[in-house]
Scaffold this active site. Structure first.
Site: not given
Ligand code: TA6
Length: 283
Positions: A147, A251
């Site tokens: 991510h 990601e």
């Molecule tokens: O990768 C995108 C995502 O799924 C968004 O929906 C947002 O929630 C982001 O990840 C961050 O997630 P986190 O749990 O690290 O706040």
């Protein structure tokens, strides 16, 4: 309670840092470039809490999983302490390897014996690889994503190339998740949260920093693009209200229908790399 200090990674080609907590890379600056990895000024460094920024490891599910009911969000790997198996120079690069073992009894939402090995290679490019092995007597499926939070000059002026024609799940659509098709290059004018069915190269063209970030992947069928924009950023306590223009998440993963299924003893390796192209001309 805070975390032990990160492992400092330094070579002729650049420098970075990674925590054993989540095997979380929090910094990478190639020699002669501006930093590439973004980290929130409000990031929290404490046990059991995901670090905001860097490259969180999403495993063994993405978000709340395919059922929509799993906790913690994005799986447990990013809040577990991984073992640092090795950290050493390799030529002009530096390589660190982390390991996380699961016994099948410590994670009720993922009751399988597994091992995960994560290699971080800092050189002229940042090269990450996540290898998962099924050590259980039964098959299991998992989702995964690296991510990556990438630093940009101003997301409102960024263009993302390489996703044209790909279908995506639009997770930011207030009417619910919808399947759409990307038309041409991706630009940003609001919260953007998309899971693309895409395996190829992605380029983040950044005219403000005068560079293009080139992302390549192997064995990754999903690419997620995320910027929280104003309201979502304001709702996150570890995300500064004024930080959203300076980042974009690109990601690499295997999500939802592209989740990975391993038979006993099988192994799967996903690779993700970023390099800096000094031009900002894009295609
Ligand atoms: O990768 C995108 C995502 O799924 C968004 O929906 C947002 O929630 C982001 O990840 C961050 O997630 P986190 O749990 O690290 O706040």
């Amino acid at each position: 309670m805070s975390l032990p200090p990160p492992i400092e990674l330094s070579s002729a080609n650049g420098s970075g840092a990674a925590y054993a907590h989540g095997a979380h890379l929090t910094a990478w600056t190639p020699a002669g470039s501006d930093p590439v990895i973004w980290l929130s000024a409000l990031a929290r460094f404490k046990p059991g809490v995901a670090i905001r920024g860097g490259v969180p490891i999403v495993f063994p599910w993405f978000g709340a999983g395919r059922s929509g009911k799993l906790n913690p969000a994005h799986g447990f790997a990013r809040t577990r302490v991984w073992d640092l198996a090795s950290s050493a120079p390799e030529g002009d690069d530096v390589v660190a390897e982390f390991v996380l073992e699961g016994s099948g009894t410590d994670e009720p939402e993922f009751p399988y014996a597994f091992s995960a090995r994560y290699e971080v290679r800092l050189g002229a490019a940042l090269q990450l690889s996540l290898t998962v092995t099924n050590n259980d007597s039964q098959p299991f499926s998992y989702e995964e994503a690296l991510h990556a939070y990438l630093r940009v000059g101003d997301v409102r002026q960024v263009v993302v190339e390489g996703l044209g024609g790909c279908s995506y799940l639009d997770q930011a659509d207030p009417s619910g998740v919808r399947v759409r098709t990307q038309s041409g290059r991706v630009t940003f004018s609001g919260e953007t949260d998309r899971i693309y069915g895409a395996a190829g190269q992605v380029r983040v063209v950044d005219p403000v920093l005068g560079r293009t970030l080139v992302i390549d992947k192997q064995n990754s069928a999903s690419t997620v693009v995320w910027n929280p924009w104003i309201d979502k950023a304001a709702s996150l306590e570890d995300f500064g209200d004024d930080e959203w223009p300076s980042m974009i998440c690109i990601e690499g993963g295997n999500l939802r229908e592209a989740s990975v299924r391993l038979q006993p003893t099988e192994t799967h390796t996903m690779r993700y790399s970023v390099r800096v192209d000094p031009s900002d001309s894009g295609e």
